[in-house]
Write a protein that holds these residues in place. Structure first.
Motif, mmCIF file in Angstrom:
data_model
loop_
_atom_site.group_PDB
_atom_site.id
_atom_site.type_symbol
_atom_site.label_atom_id
_atom_site.label_comp_id
_atom_site.label_asym_id
_atom_site.label_seq_id
_atom_site.Cartn_x
_atom_site.Cartn_y
_atom_site.Cartn_z
ATOM 1 N N LYS A 82 1.052 -1.224 -0.076
ATOM 2 C CA LYS A 82 0.009 -0.076 -0.020
ATOM 3 C C LYS A 82 0.972 1.174 0.051
ATOM 4 C CE LYS A 82 -3.375 -2.417 2.705
ATOM 5 N NZ LYS A 82 -4.202 -2.611 3.918
ATOM 6 N N HIS A 83 0.162 2.421 -0.689
ATOM 7 C CA HIS A 83 1.086 3.522 -0.527
ATOM 8 C C HIS A 83 1.258 4.065 0.835
ATOM 9 C CE1 HIS A 83 2.128 7.957 -1.371
ATOM 10 N NE2 HIS A 83 2.567 7.531 -2.236
ATOM 11 N N TYR A 84 2.678 4.655 1.189
ATOM 12 C CA TYR A 84 2.711 4.910 2.584
ATOM 13 C C TYR A 84 2.050 5.918 3.048
ATOM 14 C CZ TYR A 84 5.766 8.584 1.252
ATOM 15 O OH TYR A 84 6.132 9.901 0.911
ATOM 16 N N GLN A 85 1.423 6.919 2.188
ATOM 17 C CA GLN A 85 0.604 8.050 2.697
ATOM 18 C C GLN A 85 -0.764 7.856 2.766
ATOM 19 O OE1 GLN A 85 2.762 11.103 0.267
ATOM 20 N NE2 GLN A 85 3.769 11.889 1.917
ATOM 21 N N THR A 86 -1.305 7.191 1.357
ATOM 22 C CA THR A 86 -2.452 7.286 1.086
ATOM 23 C C THR A 86 -3.164 5.779 1.420
ATOM 24 O OG1 THR A 86 -2.269 6.493 -1.155
ATOM 25 C CG2 THR A 86 -2.040 8.933 -0.705
ATOM 26 N N MET A 145 -1.255 -1.117 -4.306
ATOM 27 C CA MET A 145 -0.293 -1.189 -5.464
ATOM 28 C C MET A 145 -0.884 -1.416 -6.606
ATOM 29 S SD MET A 145 2.730 -3.571 -6.376
ATOM 30 C CE MET A 145 3.947 -3.007 -5.191
#
Length: 174
Positions: free
Chosen positions: A14-18, A22
């Motif tokens: 998963k995106h580290y911010q949102t 992927m």
């Protein structure tokens, strides 16, 4: 074995911010990159494994005086004498060739990958990552440790000897 399976990937990629999963395009690129130059990588590995085994199979009175000539002949005999793809490791990298105690196990990494790929196919054939499949794998393989011959253990799990096709598929060599 399972890191890129969709149900596993979704739990960590998963995106580290949102927190967005992927993108499929990125996963496709990663899979393509993983297979890049696989023919070279597999051939150089096999050449080194063949050399490793050839040294191990020599009797104490058969030690060659010319290491380079021995390598060339061993690779030629195995059909791996292809100059653009030299062995990953040369003879002198293996300590048994120079009188050490290495036990000719370099091939075992690829053998283990073959078992891993074939076992992964068993999971696919039996519905994927299900608790019941994990229980079978644990009962027939993981819990056995060194209590029985590894080949017999694998046959009991898989119902047959391992095959090479899943490994070739994984490496993009089919």
């Amino acid at each position: 074995m399972w890191m890129a399976w969709p149900e596993v990937l979704a739990s960590y990629a998963k995106h580290y911010q949102t927190g967005a999963p992927m993108p499929k395009e990125l996963l496709d690129k990663l899979r393509a990159a993983q297979r890049f130059n696989e023919g070279y990588r597999t051939t150089e590995y096999l050449a080194a494994a063949v050399l490793d085994q050839k040294w191990h199979q020599l009797g104490s009175k058969q030690m060659p005086s010319d290491v380079i000539a021995f390598e060339k002949q061993a690779l030629k005999d195995a059909g791996l004498d292809f100059a653009p793809v030299p062995p990953r490791y040369r003879s002198t990298y293996f300590s048994h060739a120079m009188g050490g105690g290495y036990s000719a196990g370099y091939y075992s990494y690829l053998w283990a990958e073959r078992l891993d790929a074939d076992a992964g196919e068993w999971f696919k054939e039996n519905g994927g990552l299900l608790r019941k499949n994990g229980d079978v794998f644990r009962q027939k393989v993981l819990s056995k440790g060194g209590t029985m011959d590894a080949v017999d253990m694998y046959r009991d799990f898989r119902g047959r000897d391992p095959v090479i096709e899943p490994l070739l598929e994984r490496r993009g060599l089919n």
